[in-house]
Design a protein around this motif. Structure first.
Motif, mmCIF file in Angstrom:
data_model
loop_
_atom_site.group_PDB
_atom_site.id
_atom_site.type_symbol
_atom_site.label_atom_id
_atom_site.label_comp_id
_atom_site.label_asym_id
_atom_site.label_seq_id
_atom_site.Cartn_x
_atom_site.Cartn_y
_atom_site.Cartn_z
ATOM 1 N N PHE B 82 0.836 -1.206 0.000
ATOM 2 C CA PHE B 82 0.000 0.000 0.000
ATOM 3 C C PHE B 82 0.870 1.256 0.000
ATOM 4 C CE2 PHE B 82 -3.969 -2.130 2.075
ATOM 5 C CZ PHE B 82 -4.146 -2.846 0.915
ATOM 6 N N ASP B 83 1.936 1.235 0.797
ATOM 7 C CA ASP B 83 2.842 2.390 0.820
ATOM 8 C C ASP B 83 3.480 2.594 -0.554
ATOM 9 O OD1 ASP B 83 2.369 3.263 3.341
ATOM 10 O OD2 ASP B 83 4.091 2.283 4.265
ATOM 11 N N ASP B 84 3.870 1.482 -1.189
ATOM 12 C CA ASP B 84 4.478 1.574 -2.521
ATOM 13 C C ASP B 84 3.510 2.195 -3.524
ATOM 14 O OD1 ASP B 84 6.809 0.539 -1.623
ATOM 15 O OD2 ASP B 84 6.598 -1.433 -2.562
ATOM 16 N N VAL B 85 2.262 1.781 -3.456
ATOM 17 C CA VAL B 85 1.296 2.285 -4.440
ATOM 18 C C VAL B 85 0.959 3.751 -4.146
ATOM 19 C CG1 VAL B 85 -0.982 1.712 -3.444
ATOM 20 C CG2 VAL B 85 -0.600 1.450 -5.887
ATOM 21 N N LEU B 86 0.984 4.114 -2.882
ATOM 22 C CA LEU B 86 0.761 5.535 -2.550
ATOM 23 C C LEU B 86 1.887 6.392 -3.127
ATOM 24 C CD1 LEU B 86 -0.548 5.215 1.123
ATOM 25 C CD2 LEU B 86 -1.836 6.065 -0.850
ATOM 26 N N ARG B 87 3.129 5.918 -2.957
ATOM 27 C CA ARG B 87 4.263 6.644 -3.528
ATOM 28 C C ARG B 87 4.137 6.738 -5.041
ATOM 29 N NH1 ARG B 87 7.194 3.114 -0.274
ATOM 30 N NH2 ARG B 87 7.800 4.028 1.708
ATOM 31 N N LYS B 88 3.748 5.614 -5.650
ATOM 32 C CA LYS B 88 3.610 5.559 -7.103
ATOM 33 C C LYS B 88 2.649 6.632 -7.616
ATOM 34 C CE LYS B 88 1.758 2.473 -10.635
ATOM 35 N NZ LYS B 88 1.119 1.167 -10.870
ATOM 36 N N TYR B 89 1.583 6.887 -6.850
ATOM 37 C CA TYR B 89 0.600 7.884 -7.268
ATOM 38 C C TYR B 89 0.843 9.246 -6.617
ATOM 39 C CZ TYR B 89 -1.857 4.203 -9.713
ATOM 40 O OH TYR B 89 -2.169 3.210 -10.590
ATOM 41 N N GLY B 90 2.078 9.444 -6.127
ATOM 42 C CA GLY B 90 2.470 10.757 -5.653
ATOM 43 C C GLY B 90 1.934 11.144 -4.287
ATOM 44 N N GLN B 91 1.581 10.172 -3.495
ATOM 45 C CA GLN B 91 1.089 10.490 -2.152
ATOM 46 C C GLN B 91 2.075 9.979 -1.111
ATOM 47 O OE1 GLN B 91 -3.146 10.004 -1.495
ATOM 48 N NE2 GLN B 91 -3.386 9.432 -3.645
ATOM 49 N N SER B 92 1.941 10.479 0.095
ATOM 50 C CA SER B 92 2.870 10.080 1.147
ATOM 51 C C SER B 92 2.494 8.706 1.683
ATOM 52 C CB SER B 92 2.825 11.071 2.303
ATOM 53 O OG SER B 92 3.205 12.336 1.831
ATOM 54 N N PRO B 93 3.502 7.859 1.919
ATOM 55 C CA PRO B 93 3.198 6.566 2.544
ATOM 56 C C PRO B 93 2.696 6.774 3.977
ATOM 57 C CG PRO B 93 5.567 6.926 2.406
ATOM 58 C CD PRO B 93 4.930 8.044 1.656
ATOM 59 N N VAL B 94 1.837 5.840 4.401
ATOM 60 C CA VAL B 94 1.229 5.963 5.738
ATOM 61 C C VAL B 94 1.912 5.003 6.727
ATOM 62 C CG1 VAL B 94 -0.922 5.777 7.033
ATOM 63 C CG2 VAL B 94 -0.941 6.702 4.700
ATOM 64 N N GLY B 95 2.337 3.872 6.195
ATOM 65 C CA GLY B 95 3.079 2.926 7.039
ATOM 66 C C GLY B 95 2.250 2.190 8.063
ATOM 67 N N GLY B 96 1.086 1.736 7.671
ATOM 68 C CA GLY B 96 0.323 0.845 8.545
ATOM 69 C C GLY B 96 -0.842 1.510 9.248
#
Lengths: 215, 96
Positions: B82-96
């Motif tokens: 999920f963090d990877d996909v958030l980064r991919k779409y230009g958003q900050s990772p949340v980390g759980g």
């Protein structure tokens, strides 16, 4: 010690029947056998309860505890462990395959069932474990059909066990009595077939653990 | 008599059909069994939400095996994904 994982993503393939009878055959051949039941339906455990403590015993296990239980059972004298897994259970199946010396994939010799073993084959490949398809619940006399099924299985990149467990009423009668087919009808055909399968399994694991490669 | 009973997760399954006494005098026994078989739940789900989806058998298997191979839980693997996909779409990772 020999550890056999019985795995199939398909339901109704005969996993529990193979598990309990293979363990009983091992016990009959002098091993201290144990069945680890990872299926939430607890069918093997129910069979074990009907036996009221008679060997081979059945214990349950959540998938993450399989390895610890195998180690503990070894310390308590187990020499032949069969791990029964539920269908569609990736966690239980992968943990069982991970600890096993040999993986057996029971499968009915039908096109639908054979197509469904692909997922199981990919699992055993990932862990690089020797694995064989065991044909279960098919007709006793159908050599051409079994030849075709073997060819199909080989097409998936896996070998078929040379011993089959055809459909025999004694499996149902024995299970209902909390017995194995060897105990229920010692001189019957099913008893001879499961004993032969056990002997092949034991020999195969010994070969594999002395440096020969499986699948 | 039983060599491996100590290794079971749960007490032995009772053979079916099971005779159930009509009188409710075994409540204590039932409560005792329940307390043995139900470990206290950790509070790790408090304040969190489940995210579920339906995937093919192959995807489910691949995720479980991938998690196992890397010594992660499925939850940890999904968090990473999920963090990877958030980064991919230009958003900050949340980390759980």
């Amino acid at each position: 010690m020999t550890i056999i994982a019985i795995v199939s993503q398909k339901g109704g393939s005969g996993k529990t029947t193979l598990s309990v009878n293979l363990a009983a055959a091992a016990e009959d051949a002098g091993a201290v056998a144990l069945i680890i039941d990872t299926d939430p339906q607890a069918t093997a455990s129910q069979w074990g309860a009907w036996r009221a403590g008679k060997a081979p015993e059945v214990i349950d296990s959540a998938p993450p505890r399989i390895q610890a239980k195998v180690d503990a059972a070894k310390g308590q004298g187990a020499t032949f462990i069969v791990i029964d897994t539920p269908p569609h259970a990736d966690s239980a199946a992968s943990r069982a395959v991970e600890v096993a010396d040999l993986v057996m994939i029971p499968c009915r010799p039908s096109a639908f069932d054979l197509a469904a073993i692909k997922t199981t084959v990919s699992l055993v490949r990932l862990f690089d474990k020797p694995a064989y398809v065991v044909f279960t619940a098919g007709p006793p006399h159908a050599p051409r059909m079994y030849e075709e099924a073997v060819e199909l299985v080989q097409g998936f990149g896996i070998e078929a066990c040379p011993h089959i467990l055809p459909d025999r009423a004694v499996y149902r009668h024995a299970s209902a009595a909390g017995a194995s087919v060897i105990e229920f009808e010692p001189s019957g055909k099913a008893a001879a077939e499961i004993a032969a399968l056990h002997a092949w399994t034991a020999a195969h694991v010994n070969l594999a653990t002395t440096g020969h490669e499986g699948v | 008599m039983s060599r491996f009973a100590n290794l079971a997760d749960k007490p032995k399954v009772s053979p079916k059909p099971q005779h159930k006494p009509a009188v409710p005098d075994n409540e204590e026994a039932v409560a005792a069994t329940a307390s043995v078989s139900t470990p206290p739940r950790s509070n790790s789900r408090a304040g969190r939400k489940a995210i579920a989806g339906y995937f093919s058998l192959e995807m489910s298997l691949a995720m479980h095996v991938c998690a196992r191979k890397h010594g992660l839980s499925l939850q940890e693997l999904m968090t990473e994904a999920f963090d990877d996909v958030l980064r991919k779409y230009g958003q900050s990772p949340v980390g759980g």
